[in-house]
Design a protein around this motif. Structure first.
Motif, PDB file in Angstrom:
ATOM      1  N   LEU A 185      -9.551   4.033  -9.899  1.00 60.21           N
ATOM      2  CA  LEU A 185      -9.635   5.300  -9.175  1.00 60.21           C
ATOM      3  C   LEU A 185     -10.393   6.338  -9.999  1.00 60.21           C
ATOM      4  CD1 LEU A 185      -5.995   5.477  -7.755  1.00 60.21           C
ATOM      5  CD2 LEU A 185      -8.084   4.683  -6.604  1.00 60.21           C
ATOM      6  N   ARG A 197       1.583   4.415   1.827  1.00 68.01           N
ATOM      7  CA  ARG A 197       1.290   4.779   3.212  1.00 68.01           C
ATOM      8  C   ARG A 197       2.285   5.828   3.713  1.00 68.01           C
ATOM      9  NH1 ARG A 197       4.241   0.224   3.039  1.00 68.01           N
ATOM     10  NH2 ARG A 197       5.808  -0.159   4.650  1.00 68.01           N
ATOM     11  N   LEU A 256       1.278   9.023  -5.030  1.00 71.79           N
ATOM     12  CA  LEU A 256       0.141   8.602  -5.851  1.00 71.79           C
ATOM     13  C   LEU A 256       0.107   9.375  -7.161  1.00 71.79           C
ATOM     14  CD1 LEU A 256      -2.450   6.950  -6.200  1.00 71.79           C
ATOM     15  CD2 LEU A 256      -3.682   8.754  -4.979  1.00 71.79           C
ATOM     16  N   ARG A 313     -10.381   8.638   0.007  1.00 68.48           N
ATOM     17  CA  ARG A 313     -10.358   7.177  -0.083  1.00 68.48           C
ATOM     18  C   ARG A 313      -9.386   6.500   0.877  1.00 68.48           C
ATOM     19  NH1 ARG A 313     -12.867   5.614  -4.918  1.00 68.48           N
ATOM     20  NH2 ARG A 313     -11.791   3.612  -5.013  1.00 68.48           N
ATOM     21  N   CYS A 314      -8.572   7.257   1.605  1.00 67.00           N
ATOM     22  CA  CYS A 314      -7.533   6.633   2.426  1.00 67.00           C
ATOM     23  C   CYS A 314      -8.109   5.993   3.682  1.00 67.00           C
ATOM     24  CB  CYS A 314      -6.470   7.656   2.803  1.00 67.00           C
ATOM     25  SG  CYS A 314      -7.016   8.871   4.022  1.00 67.00           S
ATOM     26  N   CYS A 339       0.831  -1.207   0.000  1.00 66.01           N
ATOM     27  CA  CYS A 339       0.000   0.000   0.000  1.00 66.01           C
ATOM     28  C   CYS A 339       0.863   1.253   0.000  1.00 66.01           C
ATOM     29  CB  CYS A 339      -0.893   0.019   1.240  1.00 66.01           C
ATOM     30  SG  CYS A 339      -1.920  -1.449   1.440  1.00 66.01           S
ATOM     31  N   ASP A 384     -10.512   0.559  -0.283  1.00 69.14           N
ATOM     32  CA  ASP A 384     -10.954   1.920  -0.630  1.00 69.14           C
ATOM     33  C   ASP A 384     -12.071   1.924  -1.675  1.00 69.14           C
ATOM     34  OD1 ASP A 384      -9.671   1.377  -3.010  1.00 69.14           O
ATOM     35  OD2 ASP A 384      -8.102   2.881  -2.776  1.00 69.14           O
ATOM     36  N   LEU A 432      -7.961  12.196  -4.007  1.00 70.84           N
ATOM     37  CA  LEU A 432      -8.081  10.741  -3.900  1.00 70.84           C
ATOM     38  C   LEU A 432      -7.625  10.261  -2.526  1.00 70.84           C
ATOM     39  CD1 LEU A 432      -6.839   9.598  -7.427  1.00 70.84           C
ATOM     40  CD2 LEU A 432      -9.139   9.274  -6.482  1.00 70.84           C
ATOM     41  N   VAL A 433      -6.518  10.814  -2.049  1.00 75.22           N
ATOM     42  CA  VAL A 433      -6.019  10.414  -0.729  1.00 75.22           C
ATOM     43  C   VAL A 433      -7.014  10.817   0.350  1.00 75.22           C
ATOM     44  CG1 VAL A 433      -4.217  10.787   0.992  1.00 75.22           C
ATOM     45  CG2 VAL A 433      -3.598  10.439  -1.397  1.00 75.22           C
ATOM     46  N   MET A 442      -3.382   4.130   1.274  1.00 74.82           N
ATOM     47  CA  MET A 442      -4.285   3.814   0.169  1.00 74.82           C
ATOM     48  C   MET A 442      -4.287   2.302   0.026  1.00 74.82           C
ATOM     49  SD  MET A 442      -5.560   6.652  -1.046  1.00 74.82           S
ATOM     50  CE  MET A 442      -6.077   6.314  -2.738  1.00 74.82           C
TER      51      MET A 442
END
Length: 386
Positions: free
Chosen positions: A127, A103, A113, A168-169, A101, A184, A164-165, A179
């Motif tokens: 995504l 992280r 990302l 969805r994290c 992941c 997610d 996105l982070v 992630m």
């Protein structure tokens, strides 16, 4: 993988699919029935590719009874996690090794990302191209949040990776996020059902069914520890269903409506106990706090105002104010003692506040506003309490 620590995030399932679960719109009973048929045994190509990626690229596990990228009828671009077959309590649904992941701190994960998004793999393909976030709202849509604590937050350019982070994290610790592919993908339950699965964070992210899950059910989860519609909208880009109704006015709203900028400080004093906000509801359409705040803004006699403030505030705090004292003031009694001119000014100020509040609702019908964002803003306004 062995679990070496046990902070747990609760997840839930719900076959009713109520409105605004995660990011998809409300689903009708007919739509739900069709969903049960279409997703009884067929996995989507995207779901199959993501499950293969988890097993082969991440050395993880994905239950073959799950479709991680199902497209339910009535969904637009959104995907959902759906049980393709009955799942028994205790079955492992997902196992994602931590090393597979992204992280770390949120900004660092977003940077990593962003580079990853330039490549192509089965996870990146799932995504969203345009993740939700207040940064993407137009000025007309932002106006709908006036008077709420979100009025001035999350302004600036929308950054896809950062959004996105944020939306969805998984929050691993106070300053660490991850992630997690598969995890997610789950939409939010918004309190619609009892918890159905548990996510344990250790050497792996392991999600296990706590109860039996029926074929065709959407697997959802409760997102972290957010507590109200504003938290949801700020962090995840959507707002859950709210059953109450209210309108929140801030000090600036009241001062502007009273047309007396010089009374900002005394208005703040009156509303200090409620952090500078006052809430109007159908049950209490004219709360004393609001009436007092408008009244001190329009009093014509400065000496009378000074005497009133001195009499009301008995035990000063470190800023020279006693915010609790105003909560016991009889606003209507004060209004009766006011002059006819002052009472007219109070009425005019309240009318302007009402007009400003209605102006936000008028925007709801504007072509400039996305209907889903209008609804999200309404839910935030309706859920806030002073």
């Amino acid at each position: 993988c062995s679990v070496i620590s046990a902070p747990e995030l609760r997840f839930a399932t719900d076959s009713q699919l109520n409105s605004l679960c995660g990011h998809h719109p409300p689903l009708s009973r007919t739509c739900i029935a069709v969903a049960l048929t279409l997703h009884a045994a067929t996995m989507s190509p995207e779901g199959a590719a993501l499950a293969k990626y988890i097993r082969e690229q991440l050395n993880g596990g994905c239950n073959t009874k799950l479709d991680l990228c199902a497209r339910l009828p009535c969904d637009d671009a959104e995907r959902s996690v759906v049980a393709l077959q009955d799942i028994n309590a205790g079955e492992l649904l997902l196992r994602i090794p931590v090393e597979g992941c992204l992280r770390g701190r949120g900004d660092a994960v977003a940077t990593e990302l962003a580079a990853r998004l330039q490549l192509s793999d089965a996870y990146v393909a799932t995504l969203p191209t345009n993740p939700p976030g207040l940064e993407t709202w137009t000025p007309a849509e932002r106006a709908l949040l006036r008077g709420t604590r979100l009025e001035n937050v999350s302004r600036g350019d929308a950054d896809r990776a950062a959004l996105l982070v944020r939306t969805r994290c998984v929050h691993v610790s106070e300053d660490q996020v991850a992630m997690v592919p598969g995890v997610d993908a789950l939409n939010d339950a918004s309190g619609r059902a009892a918890p159905g699965t548990t996510l344990k964070i250790g050497a792996c992210f392991e999600m296990v069914a706590e109860r039996d899950l029926s074929q065709g059910e959407e697997v959802t989860h409760r997102y972290d520890d957010v507590v109200d519609a504003a938290d949801y909208l700020e962090r995840y880009g959507f707002a859950p269903v709210v059953t109450t109704c209210s309108k929140v006015f801030a000090v600036e709203d009241i001062v502007e409506a009273s047309q007396n900028a010089g009374r900002r400080e005394v208005c703040s004093t009156v509303l200090a106990a409620s952090q500078g906000r006052v809430c109007v509801t159908p049950q209490e359409p004219l709360p004393d706090d609001l009436l007092n705040a408008v009244l001190v803004c329009v009093l014509q006699d400065e000496e009378e105002l000074e005497e009133l403030m001195a009499c009301t505030i008995e035990d000063h705090d470190e800023d020279g104010r006693d915010p609790a004292a105003w909560s016991n003031v009889d606003a209507r009694g004060l209004l009766q003692q006011a002059s006819d001119v002052e009472r007219d000014l109070v009425a005019a100020g309240l009318a302007r506040l009402a007009d400003n509040a209605l102006a936000a609702y008028v925007l709801s019908a504007s072509a400039e506003c996305d209907p889903s964002r209008v609804e999200a803003a309404r839910r935030v306004r309706d859920s806030e309490r002073s």
